[in-house]
Write an enzyme that holds these catalytic residues in place. Structure first.
Site, short mmCIF file in Angstrom:
data_model
loop_
_atom_site.label_atom_id
_atom_site.label_comp_id
_atom_site.label_asym_id
_atom_site.label_seq_id
_atom_site.Cartn_x
_atom_site.Cartn_y
_atom_site.Cartn_z
N GLU A 81 -51.62 17.35 61.74
CA GLU A 81 -52.51 17.51 60.60
C GLU A 81 -51.88 17.00 59.33
O GLU A 81 -50.66 17.13 59.13
CB GLU A 81 -52.87 18.99 60.42
CG GLU A 81 -53.92 19.38 61.42
CD GLU A 81 -53.81 20.81 61.81
OE1 GLU A 81 -52.69 21.27 62.06
OE2 GLU A 81 -54.85 21.46 61.87
N CYS A 116 -49.92 16.51 51.97
CA CYS A 116 -48.98 17.34 52.74
C CYS A 116 -48.83 16.70 54.12
O CYS A 116 -49.80 16.50 54.84
CB CYS A 116 -49.52 18.77 52.84
SG CYS A 116 -48.43 19.85 53.79
N CYS A 124 -43.95 22.84 66.20
CA CYS A 124 -42.67 23.18 65.57
C CYS A 124 -41.93 24.19 66.43
O CYS A 124 -42.55 25.07 67.03
CB CYS A 124 -42.90 23.75 64.18
SG CYS A 124 -41.36 24.04 63.28
N CYS A 179 -41.29 30.50 62.69
CA CYS A 179 -41.49 31.42 61.56
C CYS A 179 -42.72 32.28 61.89
O CYS A 179 -43.76 31.76 62.30
CB CYS A 179 -41.72 30.65 60.27
SG CYS A 179 -40.36 29.53 59.89
N CYS A 219 -46.42 31.73 60.45
CA CYS A 219 -46.92 30.36 60.47
C CYS A 219 -47.69 30.05 61.74
O CYS A 219 -47.19 30.26 62.85
CB CYS A 219 -45.73 29.40 60.33
SG CYS A 219 -46.18 27.68 60.52
N SER A 241 -39.41 20.26 52.49
CA SER A 241 -39.11 21.68 52.62
C SER A 241 -38.42 21.93 53.95
O SER A 241 -38.87 21.45 54.99
CB SER A 241 -40.42 22.47 52.54
OG SER A 241 -40.16 23.84 52.74
N CYS A 258 -50.85 26.45 53.39
CA CYS A 258 -49.50 26.58 53.94
C CYS A 258 -49.49 27.52 55.14
O CYS A 258 -50.03 28.61 55.07
CB CYS A 258 -48.56 27.17 52.90
SG CYS A 258 -48.23 26.04 51.60
#
Ligand code: SF4
Length: 357
Positions: free
Chosen positions: A74, A114, A121, A125, A128, A202, A344
């Site tokens: 995305e 973004c 991933c 986290c 997320c 980040s 986010c």
């Protein structure tokens, strides 16, 4: 170059793909026919495809971008950005701080893209939605750049017509795909014409790569995803903390070579009742004090299967005030595209469903 072609063919290919943004190699008329068909056959050169597009009430657009092997990521288009660069010492930060009219200096509008660096991933986290996918694969440098070019093309803008800021905060941990990420940065600067001062990466805290990154000649600004004020909470919220704890991470941050006027950014997602108390604010102050840094607060963006909730707005403001009173520049990032899962921590190729918050 490889494929038995003279070196200037590489330059022609580069120009066509990154400056002229042609769709596919068979449209590059400066290349001989035989070379074009060889490239088409053997390499998936050309822009990735837009598979889906979700448009938010606030103007944010979430694109699902598909690659030749069927994998997708995305990429999010945010007209006017999300206040993320405020106070980071850059021109983009000054434009955000000026706020108000949409026109930036020189009559050009500004927008933020973004960008994803991996499909899925591995960092896990807990707040997320991307983490729920696991790591599917790394993106190549061409794919990282390709998603940006596709979005610019969809929006009918270019770095010449609009002030484009890039945040590498989409799917994936860029520092776990470090070589390809850095190669993409160099292509974007040299080929596409977006200066590195308009890019922010980040990281969840991959300490060895933070050190490598500090030594790069050409590099974006650095943001560290902090999200907890002590090791016990960070171990729980970001398991990567068990590998590189806060003391190790903050040491790397203190040693990071900043450029003139540049500031580090710490991102802090506020989770109701988990990391948003007065005590947590005092601990953040103790961690960050003395660093040339600012803090971005983000109230959690809700999502299914995420075991946290967002604090009340008042709580977010109280937390911000505690940090500001202690002398730490602290900003609240505007949530963009929550209604389409573009904010986010929400990037998980989700279809749009009704959100409760
Ligand atoms: S917040 Fe970033 S690093 Fe953490 S799981 Fe999500 S995509 Fe990965």
């Amino acid at each position: 170059m490889e494929a038995g072609q003279p070196a200037y063919r590489g330059q022609q290919l580069f120009e066509a793909l990154y400056r002229q943004r042609v769709e596919a190699v068979d449209q590059i008329t400066t290349l001989p026919n035989s070379f074009r068909s060889e490239l088409t056959k053997n390499y998936a050169a050309g822009l990735p495809q837009t598979q889906k597009r979700f448009v938010s009430v606030d103007g944010t657009v979430r694109y699902l971008i598909g690659f030749a092997d069927g994998q997708s990521v995305e990429t999010v288009w945010m007209p006017e950005g999300d206040n993320g660069e405020q106070g980071d010492g850059s021109e983009a930060g000054e434009e955000e701080a000026a706020g108000g009219p949409r026109e930036a200096k020189g009559g050009r509008r500004r927008a933020t893209v973004c960008v994803s660096s991996q499909a899925g991933c591995a960092v896990n986290c807990q707040f997320c939605m991307t983490a729920l996918l696991g790591l599917l694969r790394n993106l190549s440098a061409g794919e990282i750049v390709g998603q940006i070019l596709r979005v610019l093309q969809e929006q009918k803008v270019s770095p010449e017509s609009e002030r484009i800021n890039l945040v590498f905060m989409g799917q994936g941990e860029p520092f776990l795909n470090y070589e390809n990420f850095m190669k993409a940065v160099r292509l974007l600067v040299a080929g596409v014409g977006i200066p590195e001062s308009r890019m922010t990466v980040s990281t969840a805290g991959i300490v060895p790569r933070i050190r490598d990154f500090g030594g790069e000649q050409v590099r974006p600004k650095l943001a560290i995803s902090l999200n907890a004020s002590n090791d016990a909470t960070r171990d729980q919220v970001m398991p990567i903390n068990r590998k590189w704890n806060l003391a190790t991470l903050l040491t790397a941050a203190r040693q990071f070579p900043l450029r003139p006027r540049e500031r580090l950014t710490f991102e802090y997602v506020l989770l109701n009742g988990v990391n948003d108390s007065e005590q947590n604010a005092r601990e953040v102050v103790a961690l960050v004090r003395g660093l040339n840094a600012k803090v971005n607060l983000i109230a959690l963006n809700p999502g299914p299967e995420i075991p946290f909730s967002a604090p009340e707005e008042e709580r977010v403001h109280t937390f911000q005030q505690s940090l500001i009173q202690a002398g730490i520049p602290t900003f609240i990032r505007r949530p963009r595209g929550r209604d389409i899962y573009a904010a986010c921590g929400q990037l998980k190729r989700a279809e749009v469903v009704q959100l409760s918050a």
